[in-house]
Write an enzyme that holds these catalytic residues in place. Structure first.
Site, PDB file in Angstrom:
ATOM      1  CD  GLU A 122      -2.764  -1.172   2.502  1.00  0.00           C
ATOM      2  OE1 GLU A 122      -3.965  -1.426   2.386  1.00  0.00           O
ATOM      3  OE2 GLU A 122      -2.231  -0.986   3.607  1.00  0.00           O
TER       4      GLU A 122
HETATM    5  C1  TNX Z   1      -4.359  -3.907   4.726  1.00  0.00           C
HETATM    6  S1  TNX Z   1      -2.647  -6.278   4.645  1.00  0.00           S
HETATM    7  C2  TNX Z   1      -3.078  -3.688   5.195  1.00  0.00           C
HETATM    8  C3  TNX Z   1      -2.871  -3.298   6.594  1.00  0.00           C
HETATM    9  C4  TNX Z   1      -4.175  -3.141   7.314  1.00  0.00           C
HETATM   10  C5  TNX Z   1      -5.126  -4.237   6.924  1.00  0.00           C
HETATM   11  C6  TNX Z   1      -6.412  -4.229   7.666  1.00  0.00           C
HETATM   12  C7  TNX Z   1      -1.631  -5.265   4.279  1.00  0.00           C
HETATM   13  C8  TNX Z   1      -0.408  -5.761   3.707  1.00  0.00           C
HETATM   14  N1  TNX Z   1      -1.940  -3.979   4.480  1.00  0.00           N
HETATM   15  O1  TNX Z   1      -2.110  -2.129   6.662  1.00  0.00           O
HETATM   16  O2  TNX Z   1      -3.921  -3.177   8.675  1.00  0.00           O
HETATM   17  O3  TNX Z   1      -5.399  -4.113   5.558  1.00  0.00           O
HETATM   18  O4  TNX Z   1      -7.165  -5.366   7.383  1.00  0.00           O
END
Ligand code: TNX
Length: 525
Positions: free
Chosen positions: A335
């Protein structure tokens, strides 16, 4: 009754008796015991072995590791049974009435983590190629005994083990969970408690998500402000916290003693607000950010164009590698919406090389496959199958953590107290009913290192709250990782899980009492 009707009647009666029979009524059938994960092979022999005040644990040879494994079992059995089982060493088969732990090294089918458990009227013999196998076999012994064996105070026996032979070994070498200690901080006792729970279900990895926008949780001696400032808060504005390197080493050792590897994660270049708030130079404009206690994602990035950013990362990786005996360091990479893709790619490539230079292999979220996946880097599939497939195309192995199936922070249904639901609602059956080797056609069994179920902690900050999301789903993920797909079925698992209700109760676990399961809680009050 016509013969057809009679047949139907008998079948229904049988089905009902299976549904309503309580395994406690068939104490001498080993195959009826409620083991999770289900062993590869169970042959019942009838009859049973009884723990008595004469029973001791004999370990083969004089090694400290064997004694420690024996002592682990004794420490689990003595408080609840009220017995004083001792650990003794021997070079011979012990006299009848005892438990014997030995290493054979010859049974190739069992591999490094498998074991064979032979229980007769006269003895319990646990054999393995490696100590890890004995340790997993000990969990099976615990699960064959009545649930109240898990209580901390003396309970009434008898303490029977059904006769038979179990041969058992895992389907995948990587069976893990992840704890996000960045969004909400969990102290060292909570982490140890979780490690014990993972061990009970034969899991062998705990991934610690040690940094994120809301907090930096591991002491880095060359950059003390990371924890002094960046560790000060958490989601919702609570006081946060961090592990000193000494405390981290204590966690690592505690896990090692339970044949669990700690994989530390420093998430980058995104999910870095806590670092950007603590070390001004990591920002392109040289100005520190404010600490953040919300739950948004995707707004932060390290300044990828500054050379000093890489000096900083090198310090972090060097210090972390030095206190991490496991072979992997996790570098996040997810992300990074605030990083341009043309900056993200060279950044991820360079940081992978830095990890390798410090003697470790890389684990990273699936977005890393947008960059060059270096040899030995493992791609953790969580969101986009196309990324994981890109990873495989580059020769990488995949760790399976699909959010829709394996995220412990997803709510069970719309009434769940804690959790999120951006990926899915995951009821207990849905969490269990999938096969990592079958989920994405392009990702084959041979591409997969194993499974990991992450707990993100935006909505949970206390042990009890975390347990509500983790249990009982974790048991299903443990079984997916250990038991061959062809032996797994939800209807049969559901019955075994029902009987783990009283075990979880005995262990004081705050599990979600899903309506999909007819919980048995007779034995433990
Ligand atoms: C996505 S999973 C994210 C996290 C969040 C999560 C909540 C991932 C690699 N990144 O930063 O905590 O969703 O479900």
């Amino acid at each position: 009754m016509t013969p057809m009707k009679f047949k139907f009647f008998v079948q229904s009666a049988l089905a009902l008796s299976v549904l309503f029979s309580q395994p406690a009524c068939t104490p001498s059938d080993l195959s009826k015991e409620n083991m999770i994960p289900l062993p590869v092979s169970i042959v019942s022999a009838g009859g049973s072995f009884n723990l008595t005040d004469q029973t001791n644990i004999f370990v083969q040879g004089e090694s400290a590791e064997m004694k420690q494994i024996g002592q682990y079992l004794a420490d689990k059995l003595n408080p609840s049974t009220g017995l004083t089982i001792k650990v003794k060493t021997t070079t011979d088969t012990p006299a009848p009435g005892n438990i014997f732990l030995s290493i054979s090294g010859k049974d190739t089918e069992l591999g490094d983590e498998g074991y064979q458990l032979t229980i007769s009227d006269k003895s319990v013999h646990l054999e393995a190629n490696k100590p890890a196998g004995l340790f997993h076999g000990i969990q099976t012994i615990r699960q064959i005994l009545p649930a109240k064996v898990e209580m901390k105070t003396a309970q009434k026996g008898p303490w029977k083990l059904d006769n038979g032979v179990i041969r058992d070994f895992p389907e995948y070498g990587y069976r893990g969970s992840m704890l996000d200690v960045a969004r909400h901080f969990f102290g060292i006792d909570d982490v140890k408690n979780f490690i014990e729970q993972l061990a009970y279900y034969k899991m062998n990895v705990l991934h610690l998500h040690l940094s994120d926008d809301q907090g930096w949780r591991i002491e880095i001696k060359s950059w003390p402000n990371l924890t002094a400032h960046g560790g000060k808060t958490e989601v919702g504005g609570g006081e946060g916290g961090y592990y000193t390197q000494e405390q981290y080493k204590e966690i690592v050792k505690y896990a090692q003693d339970r044949y669990i590897t700690i994989i530390p994660e420093i998430d980058m270049p995104g999910h870095t607000n806590a670092a950007l708030a603590s070390v001004a130079m990591l920002n392109c404009d040289g100005k520190p950010k404010e600490l953040y206690t919300g739950t948004e994602v995707g707004f932060s990035t390290l300044c990828t164009s500054k050379e000093t950013t890489y000096q900083f990362i090198d310090d972090v990786i060097r210090e972390l590698a030095a206190i991490t005996p496991g072979e992997y360091l996790h570098i996040g990479g997810d992300e990074s919406h605030a990083t341009k893709i043309e900056d993200y790619i060279p950044f991820m490539n360079r940081v992978q090389d830095m990890v390798v230079a410090h003697g470790k292999k890389v684990l990273a979220w699936d977005e890393i496959a947008l960059a060059t996946v270096k040899p030995n880097t493992v791609v953790q599939y969580w969101a986009k199958a196309e990324n994981a497939i890109k990873g495989v195309a580059q020769g990488a192995k995949v760790l399976m953590s699909p959010a829709k199936n394996a995220y412990l922070d997803m709510q069970y249904d719309s009434t769940s107290t804690y959790g999120l639901h951006w990926a899915a609602y995951i009821e207990v059956d849905k969490g269990y009913n999938w096969d990592p080797a079958n989920l994405v056609p392009e990702i084959k069994k041979e591409n997969i290192v194993g499974i990991e179920a992450p707990l993100w902690s935006e909505t949970v900050g206390a042990r009890q709250e975390a347990e509500y999301l983790i249990f009982p789903r974790l048991l299903g993920y443990a079984e997916i990782g250990w038991t061959p797909a062809k032996l797994r079925s939800w209807p049969a698992y559901r019955v075994r899980l029902a009987n783990h209700g009283e075990r979880m109760k005995a262990m004081n676990i705050n599990f979600y009492p899903s309506k999909m399961v007819r919980w048995e809680t007779n034995d433990v009050k």
